[in-house]
Enzyme design. Structure first.
Site, PDB file in Angstrom:
ATOM      1  N   CYS A 135       0.902  -1.218  -0.164  1.00  0.00           N
ATOM      2  CA  CYS A 135      -0.201   0.040   0.040  1.00  0.00           C
ATOM      3  C   CYS A 135       0.962   1.417  -0.077  1.00  0.00           C
ATOM      4  CB  CYS A 135      -0.820   0.010   1.340  1.00  0.00           C
ATOM      5  SG  CYS A 135      -2.394   0.915   0.879  1.00  0.00           S
ATOM      6  N   HIS A 155      -3.621  -4.915   0.565  1.00  0.00           N
ATOM      7  CA  HIS A 155      -2.976  -5.463   1.549  1.00  0.00           C
ATOM      8  C   HIS A 155      -3.324  -7.052   1.591  1.00  0.00           C
ATOM      9  CE1 HIS A 155      -2.453  -1.595   4.084  1.00  0.00           C
ATOM     10  NE2 HIS A 155      -3.623  -1.277   3.316  1.00  0.00           N
ATOM     11  N   GLU A 158      -1.345  -8.940   3.434  1.00  0.00           N
ATOM     12  CA  GLU A 158      -1.380  -9.792   4.719  1.00  0.00           C
ATOM     13  C   GLU A 158      -2.629  -9.825   5.416  1.00  0.00           C
ATOM     14  OE1 GLU A 158      -1.130  -6.592   3.941  1.00  0.00           O
ATOM     15  OE2 GLU A 158      -1.229  -5.065   5.491  1.00  0.00           O
TER      16      GLU A 158
HETATM   17  N1  GLN Z   1      -1.894   6.787   3.123  1.00  0.00           N
HETATM   18  C1  GLN Z   1      -1.977   6.337   1.772  1.00  0.00           C
HETATM   19  C2  GLN Z   1      -3.484   6.264   1.264  1.00  0.00           C
HETATM   20  O1  GLN Z   1      -4.391   6.699   1.779  1.00  0.00           O
HETATM   21  C3  GLN Z   1      -1.615   4.622   2.119  1.00  0.00           C
HETATM   22  C4  GLN Z   1      -2.570   4.061   2.946  1.00  0.00           C
HETATM   23  C5  GLN Z   1      -2.166   2.597   3.263  1.00  0.00           C
HETATM   24  O2  GLN Z   1      -0.954   2.446   3.292  1.00  0.00           O
HETATM   25  N2  GLN Z   1      -2.868   1.826   3.914  1.00  0.00           N
HETATM   26  O3  GLN Z   1      -3.404   5.994   0.155  1.00  0.00           O
END
Ligand code: GLN
Length: 540
Positions: free
Chosen positions: A382, A508, A510
């Protein structure tokens, strides 16, 4: 058939109630029952999305996009099943529902009260996940500690369920702590007695007590707890510290918890869970053939639970690949001040997890640069994809000042930016891109090789995206767009071809790794770390 096991906690929090709940769920599932696990969080927050990972640990995301407490992640990892929004309840959500009904005139003419309106809503929502999935056994964990003001309406609702349902349909497990005085080497039962007294004052008599303790419980102590807390001695179960949480179901079963709960619920207590696959995985975790050093460069590294799903995913992949991960927790700020070499030079792999806000971003970008140029396996999750994109834009493409508009709204090159439809969103809670979306992976990509398929579904939790305006330039400079949304609008996976293993994902992975079914990307990453270790050894 519909049975309920309610898990409450006494004395203090952090006793592993979640592990006990997940273990009970697993043990009954492995006996062939269809089980549902639910967590009740007595917070006024509507979901966990707006809670601080420093205080509460990771925010877990269900496939249907609910932001939950990390215990839901643990349930999924143990049960090996997807849970849904219905498996997580908060005070905020209950009141939200009740107030909405009140405004809609559903209680017209009546005074809306905690009993019965709030408790009725709780009972409805405790039944809901079982209704949705036809589960036979619902395991419900009440967060917090008995005696807290917050959990009272929930405990009252469960008390009512106990009285409304046949005796053999509910079973209360109370998880407590037995402190040991080092001076006299004595185990003290008084806090347990007090917390049971507290529970009884609410009208709940526990059926079993699971006592957390750093040594096995001596019989006289068990007898004392049984006597003072009015439970059969066989229902006082040891819960010593486990080498890993995955030992917990094995131990709790060995100490008789499954049999005692089954007996209390009128189920066949001779039916045994088939733990063979679980046991062989636990053995692998205990003594892997080799070990690698993986650095997690993050903002919340002081509280390890902030990245619990990642830690567990590495463990699961390690068990599958027969390699253990020694995790180095690296605060991104430290890289910004010291430079990347001191912390990263001896690593076999670098992982950058998700995150929000600009603190520590420059350190993460330096870490990516180091992993890219030193050819260390890199896995970006992410925010980790976003940092890798920024680093590439700045250092390979030469776009000075490239950034995400989240961290620098004035950047001349917003290579990561908000989607059109997100720009006017002002509310913070539940407004991100949440839950599962499909991705099409490029032919011959590292990701497609790991998954063994080109169409995947993964969970998301982010607001910002790879900016399509820069896609062509970035791609022609050598960063492969290895996965996109099905309409090809959103970039989901980036890779470097001229590198041992460099993968960034906007989702994600994970969140969907389990002990018995590790995530293919984490397995790929662990294999590449192992190769890295072998090659750096042969070159030194
Ligand atoms: N802050 C970034 C976004 O909002 C990444 C979010 C995250 O890593 N879950 O896109």
């Amino acid at each position: 058939m519909r049975k309920f096991v309610f898990i409450t906690g006494g004395v203090l929090s952090g006793l592993g109630k979640g592990v006990v709940s997940a273990s009970i769920g697993l043990l009954f599932k492995l006996q062939g029952y269809h089980v549902s696990l639910q967590k009740i969080d007595p917070y006024v927050n509507v979901d966990a999305g707006t809670m601080n990972p420093y205080e509460h640990g990771e925010v877990f995301v269900t496939h249907d996009g609910r932001e939950t407490d990390l215990d839901i992640g643990r349930y999924e990892r143990f049960l090996g099943e997807e849970l849904s929004a219905a498996n997580y309840l908060t005070t905020g959500q209950i009141y939200w529902n009740v107030i909405r009904k009140e405004r809609a005139g559903k209680y017209l003419g009546r005074t809306v009260q905690v009993i019965p309106h709030v408790t009725d809503e709780i009972k409805r929502l405790v039944h809901l996940p079982l209704d949705e999935t036809d589960a036979q056994i619902g395991v419900i964990e009440v967060g917090g500690t008995v005696g807290d003001i917050e959990s009272l309406p929930f405990l009252e609702a469960l008390r009512q369920m106990k009285d409304e349902l046949p005796r053999e349909d509910t079973f209360f497990v109370h998880v407590t702590l037995l402190p040991r005085l080092t001076t006299s080497d004595e185990l003290k039962t008084k806090p347990t007695q007090h917390s049971v007294k507290e529970l009884r004052a609410i009208g709940i008599q526990p059926d079993a007590i699971v006592a957390r303790c750093d040594v096995p419980l001596p019989d006289p102590v068990k007898r004392k707890i049984a006597l003072f807390c009015d439970v059969p001695i066989e229902n006082v179960i040891d819960n010593p510290d486990h080498p890993t949480i995955y030992h917990a179901p094995l131990r709790l079963d060995e100490y008789g918890l499954t049999r005692r709960v089954a007996a209390g619920l009128g189920l066949d207590a001779k039916r045994r869970p088939d733990l063979s696959k679980w046991v062989s995985k636990v053995r692998r975790i205990e003594s892997p053939a080799s070990r690698v050093r993986v650095g997690i460069v993050g903002k919340y590294v002081e509280l390890r639970d902030s990245y619990i799903s990642i830690r567990e995913a590495l463990l699961h992949a390690g068990a599958a690949e027969d390699v253990g991960a020694d995790i180095e927790w690296i605060p991104s700020d430290a890289i910004a001040t010291e430079g990347p070499t001191p912390r990263l030079a001896s690593l076999d792999g670098v992982l950058i997890p998700g995150g929000f806000g600009d603190r520590g971003i420059e350190g993460k970008i330096e870490a990516v640069e180091y992993a890219r140029t030193q050819r260390i396996p890199y896995f970006g999750l992410c925010l980790g994809l976003q940092c890798a994109t920024i680093e590439f834009a700045r250092n390979v493409l030469g776009l000075a000042g490239a950034n995400s508009s989240e961290f620098d709204p004035e950047t001349p090159h917003p290579v990561i930016s908000l989607l059109e439809e997100q720009i006017d969103v002002a509310l913070k809670g539940g407004t991100m891109r949440l839950g599962v979306y499909e991705t099409e992976l490029g032919e011959g990509s590292i990701a497609a090789a790991c998954y063994g398929t080109r169409r995947i579904t993964e969970r998301h939790r982010h607001r910002y995206e790879f900016n399509p305006a820069y896609r062509d330039r970035i791609e022609s400079a050598g960063l492969r767009i290895a996965g996109t949304s099905l309409d090809d609008r959103l970039v989901e996976v980036i890779e470097l071809t001229d590198h041992p293993w460099f993968v960034g994902v906007q989702f994600h992975p994970e969140f969907s790794s389990r002990l018995l079914s590790p995530h293919p990307l984490f397995c790929g990453f662990m294999r590449s770390c192992l190769e890295q270790k072998a090659s750096s050894r042969s070159s030194s």
